[in-house]
Design an enzyme around this catalytic site. Structure first.
Site, PDB file in Angstrom:
ATOM      1  N   LYS A 115       0.831  -1.210   0.000  1.00  0.00           N
ATOM      2  CA  LYS A 115       0.000   0.000   0.000  1.00  0.00           C
ATOM      3  C   LYS A 115       0.866   1.260   0.000  1.00  0.00           C
ATOM      4  O   LYS A 115       0.477   2.270  -0.576  1.00  0.00           O
ATOM      5  CB  LYS A 115      -0.942   0.002   1.209  1.00  0.00           C
ATOM      6  CG  LYS A 115      -2.102  -0.974   1.071  1.00  0.00           C
ATOM      7  CD  LYS A 115      -3.065  -0.865   2.251  1.00  0.00           C
ATOM      8  CE  LYS A 115      -4.225  -1.829   2.131  1.00  0.00           C
ATOM      9  NZ  LYS A 115      -5.056  -1.884   3.343  1.00  0.00           N
ATOM     10  N   LYS A 197      -6.580 -11.752  -8.512  1.00  0.00           N
ATOM     11  CA  LYS A 197      -7.803 -11.860  -7.740  1.00  0.00           C
ATOM     12  C   LYS A 197      -8.794 -10.754  -8.115  1.00  0.00           C
ATOM     13  O   LYS A 197      -8.390  -9.631  -8.376  1.00  0.00           O
ATOM     14  CB  LYS A 197      -7.434 -11.734  -6.252  1.00  0.00           C
ATOM     15  CG  LYS A 197      -8.450 -12.316  -5.307  1.00  0.00           C
ATOM     16  CD  LYS A 197      -7.931 -12.274  -3.889  1.00  0.00           C
ATOM     17  CE  LYS A 197      -8.775 -11.342  -3.057  1.00  0.00           C
ATOM     18  NZ  LYS A 197      -8.470 -11.366  -1.634  1.00  0.00           N
ATOM     19  N   LYS A 200     -12.241  -5.005  -5.767  1.00  0.00           N
ATOM     20  CA  LYS A 200     -13.081  -3.823  -5.932  1.00  0.00           C
ATOM     21  C   LYS A 200     -12.256  -2.588  -6.242  1.00  0.00           C
ATOM     22  O   LYS A 200     -12.781  -1.585  -6.700  1.00  0.00           O
ATOM     23  CB  LYS A 200     -13.912  -3.596  -4.677  1.00  0.00           C
ATOM     24  CG  LYS A 200     -13.069  -3.382  -3.437  1.00  0.00           C
ATOM     25  CD  LYS A 200     -13.921  -3.309  -2.200  1.00  0.00           C
ATOM     26  CE  LYS A 200     -13.046  -3.172  -0.974  1.00  0.00           C
ATOM     27  NZ  LYS A 200     -13.798  -3.213   0.264  1.00  0.00           N
TER      28      LYS A 200
END
Ligand code: TRP
Length: 331
Positions: A115, A197, A200
């Site tokens: 991140k 994967k 969203k």
């Protein structure tokens, strides 16, 4: 009997979209587990603010995620369903656990590194501390099992480590939680790149199906889904696109892979995609209907939140008091 049930804790961030991947990988299993276990399901809004949020949107997403839990079949009478920020003990235990957590172990966390790389403009302390807050979530409830995907395993390891560290520095205070890997449950991959994967946060909305997508959206997204060369419909490593669609089809029509492959023999890719879309639409329709009803009854949702926070707070404060006593806080 009640006491023998294992305590299970899990949470999802209220950051907007919940995909069919989250449904198959998490929510659907949560529903199945609510009779077997003492389930505590949380809307983890405090985790969400480690990335920048629009306040009004966060508030809306929180209520909607709570409603979605219920619409998917989670029963607030059987489980403890609550919003993380409504139970101050989560922040309080996080602070305490921070003092036995090393900066090194947090800076080495895969998700933190990932991140930070993607959001160089906002590498805040909360982002780094995210796994400690998650440990507090879990440890406050003397949790036995935590259903987690592969991406959260390292965080659960930290929670176990912190429980053991605290227990050995003071005396046994926390239960050491175990990961729970659901029996079945193929990973649902992106419709645009079946090697990653379904997420969203993917920039391309055609890569995921949200639980609140309309039937038209769903049909369109499956029509555009990436397939493989050849025309045979069977699961295999060299057919990641078709395999993913088959997994989605099986999950949403409650069929086994073998059953599905036999049924689909001779079908074209286009026909198959249509069938997958139909299976998904059919399963999501009652959930969407229920969600709409729930969102029209804000008073009910707020009551669920209040009652959940009270129940969760009672358990959490019991653990927090023990912790405060052991570390020497005057009280
Ligand atoms: N970090 C988890 C995720 O992104 C969400 C989460 C927060 C969680 N606290 C938790 C999951 C406690 C399980 C237990 O998926």
């Amino acid at each position: 009997m009640e006491q023998q049930k294992k305590v299970l804790f899990s949470g999802i961030q209220p950051t907007g979209i919940i995909t069919i991947g989250n449904y198959i990988g998490a929510l659907r299993n949560w529903v199945k587990l609510q009779d077997e276990c003492e389930c505590i399901y949380c809307v983890v809004d405090m985790h969400s603010i480690t990335a920048e949020q629009v306040p009004a949107q966060l508030r809306k997403n929180t209520l909607e995620l709570l409603a979605l839990y219920i619409a998917c079949g989670i029963d607030p009478k059987k489980c403890t369903l609550f919003v993380q920020s409504h139970v101050p003990a989560h922040a309080q235990l996080t602070w305490t656990l921070n003092t036995i957590t090393y900066v090194g172990e947090l800076s080495r966390m895969t998700q933190f590194k990932d991140k930070s790389r993607r959001h160089r403009e906002n590498i805040n302390m909360g982002l780094m501390d995210y796994p400690v807050l998650m440990a507090a979530d879990i440890l406050l409830y003397q949790t036995d099992i935590v259903p987690v995907g592969a991406d959260q395993k390292q965080h659960l390891e930290l929670a176990r480590g912190l429980a053991q560290r605290f227990n050995s520095r003071y005396n046994p205070t926390f239960k050491v939680p175990e990961p729970y890997i659901p029996r079945q449950g193929a990973r649902i991959m992106s419709l645009q790149n079946p090697l990653v994967k379904m997420s969203k946060s993917d920039e391309n909305p055609n890569s995921f199906v949200s639980l609140t997508d309309t039937p038209d959206d769903i049909a369109r997204k499956f029509k555009r889904a990436v397939t493989d060369s050849g025309s045979e419909i069977r699961a295999s490593e060299d057919k990641p696109g078709i395999t993913n669609l088959l997994n989605i089809y099986c999950a949403f029509s409650d069929k086994s892979l073998g059953q599905a492959e036999r049924e689909l023999e001779g079908a074209s890719y286009a026909q198959f995609k249509d069938m997958v879309a139909q299976a998904v639409i059919e399963k999501l329709q009652p959930i969407q209907r229920r969600l709409k009803e729930l969102l029209a009854d804000k008073a009910f949702l707020e009551q669920v939140m209040r009652e959940g926070a009270e129940r969760a707070g009672t358990i959490a404060n019991r653990t927090l008091s023990k912790v405060y006593r052991k570390i020497g806080f005057y009280g």
